[in-house]
Design a protein around this motif. Sequence first.
Motif, PDB file in Angstrom:
ATOM      1  N   GLY A   1       0.945  -1.026   0.120  1.00 47.71           N
ATOM      2  CA  GLY A   1       0.211  -0.043   0.213  1.00 47.71           C
ATOM      3  C   GLY A   1       0.800   1.090  -0.053  1.00 47.71           C
ATOM      4  N   GLY A   2       2.173   1.090   0.495  1.00 45.70           N
ATOM      5  CA  GLY A   2       2.800   2.335   0.245  1.00 45.70           C
ATOM      6  C   GLY A   2       3.502   2.627  -1.210  1.00 45.70           C
ATOM      7  N   SER A   3       4.521   3.836  -1.068  1.00 47.83           N
ATOM      8  CA  SER A   3       4.677   4.108  -2.426  1.00 47.83           C
ATOM      9  C   SER A   3       6.505   4.409  -2.402  1.00 47.83           C
TER      10      SER A   3
ATOM     11  N   LEU B   1       1.738  -0.124  -3.790  1.00 47.39           N
ATOM     12  CA  LEU B   1       2.819  -1.141  -4.081  1.00 47.39           C
ATOM     13  C   LEU B   1       1.903  -2.510  -3.328  1.00 47.39           C
ATOM     14  N   LYS B   2       2.299  -3.576  -4.107  1.00 48.02           N
ATOM     15  CA  LYS B   2       1.897  -4.888  -3.666  1.00 48.02           C
ATOM     16  C   LYS B   2       3.144  -5.812  -3.436  1.00 48.02           C
ATOM     17  N   PRO B   3       2.851  -6.895  -2.714  1.00 44.31           N
ATOM     18  CA  PRO B   3       4.029  -7.524  -2.500  1.00 44.31           C
ATOM     19  C   PRO B   3       4.623  -8.032  -3.928  1.00 44.31           C
ATOM     20  N   GLU B   4       3.807  -8.429  -4.910  1.00 44.55           N
ATOM     21  CA  GLU B   4       4.117  -9.092  -6.216  1.00 44.55           C
ATOM     22  C   GLU B   4       4.984  -8.120  -6.999  1.00 44.55           C
TER      23      GLU B   4
ATOM     24  N   GLN C   1      16.593  -2.668  -5.966  1.00 43.03           N
ATOM     25  CA  GLN C   1      15.951  -3.645  -5.157  1.00 43.03           C
ATOM     26  C   GLN C   1      14.762  -2.904  -4.681  1.00 43.03           C
ATOM     27  N   VAL C   2      13.619  -3.448  -4.991  1.00 40.49           N
ATOM     28  CA  VAL C   2      12.386  -3.015  -4.154  1.00 40.49           C
ATOM     29  C   VAL C   2      11.724  -4.213  -3.697  1.00 40.49           C
ATOM     30  N   THR C   3      11.570  -4.171  -2.408  1.00 46.60           N
ATOM     31  CA  THR C   3      10.770  -5.110  -1.697  1.00 46.60           C
ATOM     32  C   THR C   3       9.593  -4.689  -1.062  1.00 46.60           C
ATOM     33  N   VAL C   4       8.420  -5.320  -1.097  1.00 44.90           N
ATOM     34  CA  VAL C   4       7.277  -4.926  -0.753  1.00 44.90           C
ATOM     35  C   VAL C   4       6.859  -6.073   0.307  1.00 44.90           C
ATOM     36  N   SER C   5       6.758  -5.745   1.540  1.00 43.14           N
ATOM     37  CA  SER C   5       6.524  -6.632   2.510  1.00 43.14           C
ATOM     38  C   SER C   5       4.605  -6.603   2.712  1.00 43.14           C
ATOM     39  N   SER C   6       4.093  -7.652   3.041  1.00 44.45           N
ATOM     40  CA  SER C   6       2.690  -7.726   3.220  1.00 44.45           C
ATOM     41  C   SER C   6       2.338  -7.417   4.674  1.00 44.45           C
TER      42      SER C   6
END
Length: 125
Positions: A15-17, A86-89, A120-125
């Motif tokens: 959900g972040g940016s 943003l989504k984890p995927e 690197q972009v990492t999106v945590s759930s």
Amino acid sequence: QVQLVESGGGLVQAGGSLRLSCAASGRTFSSYAMAWFRQAPGKERLFVAAITNNGGMTYYADSEKGRFTISRDNAKNTVYLQMNSLKPEDTAVYHCAARRGLTGTQRAQSEYGYWGQGTQVTVSS
């Protein structure tokens, strides 16, 4: 010749940016169309977004349309990728790429002759 250096990646919650930047060397940045691609672990590199040399046209992958925005500042030799919701995927290494000319789909890796090392972009759930 153009050299590309990405920055702005990191860890963000779902959900972040994030805003990615790609700084280009050289005095002819405004003659290059630019794009962002991403590669998740164990997967192929995929098209994300592209922008023409003067910023007049933009292209997006369907999955990013409405969430991501590509833009450029030719005075700063920089292209940006604003990523919202943003989504984890979305977790991947994001690469910027440059090409001369306007022919082709704007979406194929083979159309781009210059690449950055990625961020690197990492999106945590």
